[in-house]
Write a protein that holds these residues in place. Structure first.
Motif, PDB file in Angstrom:
ATOM      1  N   GLY A 213       0.781  -1.226   0.000  1.00  0.00           N
ATOM      2  CA  GLY A 213       0.000   0.000   0.000  1.00  0.00           C
ATOM      3  C   GLY A 213       0.813   1.276   0.000  1.00  0.00           C
ATOM      4  N   ILE A 214       2.150   1.165   0.112  1.00  0.00           N
ATOM      5  CA  ILE A 214       3.003   2.351   0.191  1.00  0.00           C
ATOM      6  C   ILE A 214       3.975   2.373  -0.988  1.00  0.00           C
ATOM      7  CG2 ILE A 214       4.742   3.587   1.542  1.00  0.00           C
ATOM      8  CD1 ILE A 214       3.581   2.260   4.037  1.00  0.00           C
ATOM      9  N   SER A 215       4.031   3.502  -1.685  1.00  0.00           N
ATOM     10  CA  SER A 215       4.991   3.714  -2.771  1.00  0.00           C
ATOM     11  C   SER A 215       5.920   4.845  -2.377  1.00  0.00           C
ATOM     12  CB  SER A 215       4.258   4.060  -4.074  1.00  0.00           C
ATOM     13  OG  SER A 215       5.168   4.202  -5.144  1.00  0.00           O
ATOM     14  N   VAL A 216       7.230   4.608  -2.490  1.00  0.00           N
ATOM     15  CA  VAL A 216       8.218   5.617  -2.149  1.00  0.00           C
ATOM     16  C   VAL A 216       8.864   6.133  -3.429  1.00  0.00           C
ATOM     17  CG1 VAL A 216      10.360   6.113  -0.921  1.00  0.00           C
ATOM     18  CG2 VAL A 216       8.667   4.575   0.100  1.00  0.00           C
ATOM     19  N   VAL A 217       8.741   7.432  -3.671  1.00  0.00           N
ATOM     20  CA  VAL A 217       9.367   8.093  -4.822  1.00  0.00           C
ATOM     21  C   VAL A 217      10.583   8.843  -4.303  1.00  0.00           C
ATOM     22  CG1 VAL A 217       9.094   9.803  -6.649  1.00  0.00           C
ATOM     23  CG2 VAL A 217       7.192   8.280  -6.071  1.00  0.00           C
ATOM     24  N   THR A 218      11.761   8.489  -4.817  1.00  0.00           N
ATOM     25  CA  THR A 218      13.010   9.051  -4.312  1.00  0.00           C
ATOM     26  C   THR A 218      13.719   9.866  -5.390  1.00  0.00           C
ATOM     27  OG1 THR A 218      13.278   7.157  -2.827  1.00  0.00           O
ATOM     28  CG2 THR A 218      15.226   8.521  -3.229  1.00  0.00           C
ATOM     29  N   VAL A 219      14.124  11.073  -5.026  1.00  0.00           N
ATOM     30  CA  VAL A 219      14.850  11.969  -5.932  1.00  0.00           C
ATOM     31  C   VAL A 219      16.328  11.935  -5.583  1.00  0.00           C
ATOM     32  CG1 VAL A 219      15.131  14.376  -6.656  1.00  0.00           C
ATOM     33  CG2 VAL A 219      12.835  13.468  -6.183  1.00  0.00           C
ATOM     34  N   ASP A 220      17.178  11.832  -6.598  1.00  0.00           N
ATOM     35  CA  ASP A 220      18.622  11.783  -6.365  1.00  0.00           C
ATOM     36  C   ASP A 220      19.346  12.465  -7.518  1.00  0.00           C
ATOM     37  OD1 ASP A 220      21.161  11.238  -5.473  1.00  0.00           O
ATOM     38  OD2 ASP A 220      21.122   9.108  -6.022  1.00  0.00           O
ATOM     39  N   PHE A 221      19.602  13.762  -7.357  1.00  0.00           N
ATOM     40  CA  PHE A 221      20.341  14.544  -8.339  1.00  0.00           C
ATOM     41  C   PHE A 221      21.503  15.243  -7.626  1.00  0.00           C
ATOM     42  CE2 PHE A 221      16.407  14.034 -10.670  1.00  0.00           C
ATOM     43  CZ  PHE A 221      16.810  13.952 -11.997  1.00  0.00           C
ATOM     44  N   PRO A 222      22.626  14.531  -7.454  1.00  0.00           N
ATOM     45  CA  PRO A 222      23.780  15.143  -6.772  1.00  0.00           C
ATOM     46  C   PRO A 222      24.251  16.382  -7.522  1.00  0.00           C
ATOM     47  CG  PRO A 222      24.055  12.765  -7.077  1.00  0.00           C
ATOM     48  CD  PRO A 222      22.872  13.158  -7.904  1.00  0.00           C
ATOM     49  N   PRO A 223      24.896  17.349  -6.821  1.00  0.00           N
ATOM     50  CA  PRO A 223      25.278  17.249  -5.410  1.00  0.00           C
ATOM     51  C   PRO A 223      24.236  17.787  -4.433  1.00  0.00           C
ATOM     52  CG  PRO A 223      26.314  19.158  -6.372  1.00  0.00           C
ATOM     53  CD  PRO A 223      25.572  18.494  -7.496  1.00  0.00           C
ATOM     54  N   VAL A 224      23.267  18.588  -4.911  1.00  0.00           N
ATOM     55  CA  VAL A 224      22.355  19.243  -3.963  1.00  0.00           C
ATOM     56  C   VAL A 224      20.879  19.059  -4.306  1.00  0.00           C
ATOM     57  CG1 VAL A 224      24.044  20.977  -3.264  1.00  0.00           C
ATOM     58  CG2 VAL A 224      22.538  21.450  -5.219  1.00  0.00           C
ATOM     59  N   ASN A 225      20.575  18.126  -5.210  1.00  0.00           N
ATOM     60  CA  ASN A 225      19.193  17.934  -5.642  1.00  0.00           C
ATOM     61  C   ASN A 225      18.573  19.215  -6.190  1.00  0.00           C
ATOM     62  OD1 ASN A 225      18.787  15.133  -5.250  1.00  0.00           O
ATOM     63  ND2 ASN A 225      18.587  15.441  -3.052  1.00  0.00           N
ATOM     64  N   ALA A 226      19.364  19.933  -7.004  1.00  0.00           N
ATOM     65  CA  ALA A 226      18.828  21.021  -7.822  1.00  0.00           C
ATOM     66  C   ALA A 226      18.422  20.365  -9.142  1.00  0.00           C
ATOM     67  CB  ALA A 226      19.882  22.098  -8.049  1.00  0.00           C
ATOM     68  N   LEU A 227      17.137  20.298  -9.408  1.00  0.00           N
ATOM     69  CA  LEU A 227      16.653  19.471 -10.507  1.00  0.00           C
ATOM     70  C   LEU A 227      16.751  20.172 -11.862  1.00  0.00           C
ATOM     71  CD1 LEU A 227      15.618  17.881  -8.074  1.00  0.00           C
ATOM     72  CD2 LEU A 227      13.505  17.448  -9.357  1.00  0.00           C
ATOM     73  N   PRO A 228      17.263  19.467 -12.867  1.00  0.00           N
ATOM     74  CA  PRO A 228      17.203  19.977 -14.238  1.00  0.00           C
ATOM     75  C   PRO A 228      15.777  19.846 -14.764  1.00  0.00           C
ATOM     76  CG  PRO A 228      18.075  17.755 -14.239  1.00  0.00           C
ATOM     77  CD  PRO A 228      17.909  18.148 -12.783  1.00  0.00           C
ATOM     78  N   VAL A 229      15.531  20.394 -15.935  1.00  0.00           N
ATOM     79  CA  VAL A 229      14.177  20.368 -16.494  1.00  0.00           C
ATOM     80  C   VAL A 229      13.623  18.952 -16.548  1.00  0.00           C
ATOM     81  CG1 VAL A 229      12.810  20.803 -18.554  1.00  0.00           C
ATOM     82  CG2 VAL A 229      14.463  22.515 -17.793  1.00  0.00           C
ATOM     83  N   HIS A 230      14.403  18.013 -17.089  1.00  0.00           N
ATOM     84  CA  HIS A 230      13.887  16.647 -17.232  1.00  0.00           C
ATOM     85  C   HIS A 230      13.624  16.001 -15.875  1.00  0.00           C
ATOM     86  CE1 HIS A 230      17.451  14.246 -16.032  1.00  0.00           C
ATOM     87  NE2 HIS A 230      18.154  15.242 -16.521  1.00  0.00           N
ATOM     88  N   GLY A 231      14.332  16.459 -14.833  1.00  0.00           N
ATOM     89  CA  GLY A 231      14.114  15.906 -13.506  1.00  0.00           C
ATOM     90  C   GLY A 231      12.739  16.228 -12.945  1.00  0.00           C
ATOM     91  N   TRP A 232      12.279  17.458 -13.191  1.00  0.00           N
ATOM     92  CA  TRP A 232      10.947  17.842 -12.712  1.00  0.00           C
ATOM     93  C   TRP A 232       9.860  17.022 -13.392  1.00  0.00           C
ATOM     94  CZ3 TRP A 232      10.782  20.360  -8.384  1.00  0.00           C
ATOM     95  CH2 TRP A 232      11.824  21.231  -8.043  1.00  0.00           C
ATOM     96  N   TYR A 233      10.024  16.798 -14.705  1.00  0.00           N
ATOM     97  CA  TYR A 233       9.035  15.984 -15.423  1.00  0.00           C
ATOM     98  C   TYR A 233       9.083  14.529 -14.974  1.00  0.00           C
ATOM     99  CZ  TYR A 233       7.787  19.737 -18.633  1.00  0.00           C
ATOM    100  OH  TYR A 233       7.315  20.908 -19.181  1.00  0.00           O
TER     101      TYR A 233
END
Length: 248
Positions: free
Chosen positions: A11-31
């Protein structure tokens, strides 16, 4: 590196973001983030989504260096990508719980401000350094975390608020040592996921339906001023000084 999805418990889904070094997301990362959250919410077996990040901080906003390198094309892409990611969290068919560690800045505020619940580590800080970055936006979401006048003060000064302060305002459910963050997030997610799945989806739709602010429209209104700052040249002037105070 990127966005990944896991299912640690029923019942639980974990969505994890990993964009080193500071998780500043590029355009494709947001999508990619938007797609992952929407896909998790569409899964009939999922009753709660936990949004997490690897690394020292939860999110440092958009990738300013990408915008500096690619100009208005990247700015437009970041605007649209952020809007989609924020909307995906808000419109997800099931509750979304944000597990926040370290810095949560810029676009990170858009994500957690649209989440249904927030668990944070003791070292978590929340803020919008937009005026220091030649940008605007996400006041819509900061206003969901703190009272109106505090939101304005934080916005105008680019100061941050601690997890303890947000807990005092009622927007953070629980503050724990960083080592206990994942466990605390899963504990709350487990309690939510124990409810009837169909009823949870109806509850999410009902709560969104009585929200006094249309968050998608409100944020898009803000983005118009972000673009105005860009075309007027003021954004580039401010961004030319960017870099010295970015988290390493």
């Amino acid at each position: 590196m990127g966005v990944s999805t896991s299912s640690p418990e029923k019942g639980i889904s974990v969505v994890t973001v990993d964009f080193p070094p500071v998780n500043a997301l590029p355009v494709h990362g947001w999508y990619a983030l938007a797609d992952a959250v929407r896909a998790a919410g569409r899964d009939p077996e999922v009753r709660c989504v936990v949004l997490t990040a690897e690394g020292r901080g939860f999110n440092a906003g958009v990738d300013i260096k990408e915008i500096q390198a690619r100009g208005q094309r990247a700015l437009l892409g970041a605007n649209s990508g952020c809007a989609e990611a924020f909307a995906a969290v808000y419109e997800c068919e099931v509750p979304v719980l944000a597990a926040v560690q370290g810095f949560c800045l810029g676009g990170g505020i858009g994500l957690v401000g649209n989440a249904d619940a927030i668990v944070a580590s003791e070292d978590a800080t929340f803020g919008l350094p937009e005026l220091d970055r030649g940008a605007l936006g996400a006041a819509t979401h900061l206003a969901r975390l703190v009272p109106q006048h505090l939101m304005r003060t934080l916005y105008y000064t680019s100061r941050t608020a601690s997890a303890a302060e947000l807990h005092a305002h009622g927007s953070v459910w629980r503050v724990v040592p960083r080592a206990e963050l994942r466990g605390a997030a899963l504990e709350l997610a487990r309690e939510i996921a124990a409810k009837d799945g169909r009823l949870l989806r109806l509850a999410k739709a009902a709560i969104n339906g009585i929200d006094p602010v249309d968050v998608r429209r409100s944020y898009r209104f803000e983005q118009g001023f972000t673009f105005e700052a860009a075309v007027s040249g003021v954004a580039d002037r401010v961004r030319s000084t960017f870099g010295k105070d970015v988290p390493e």
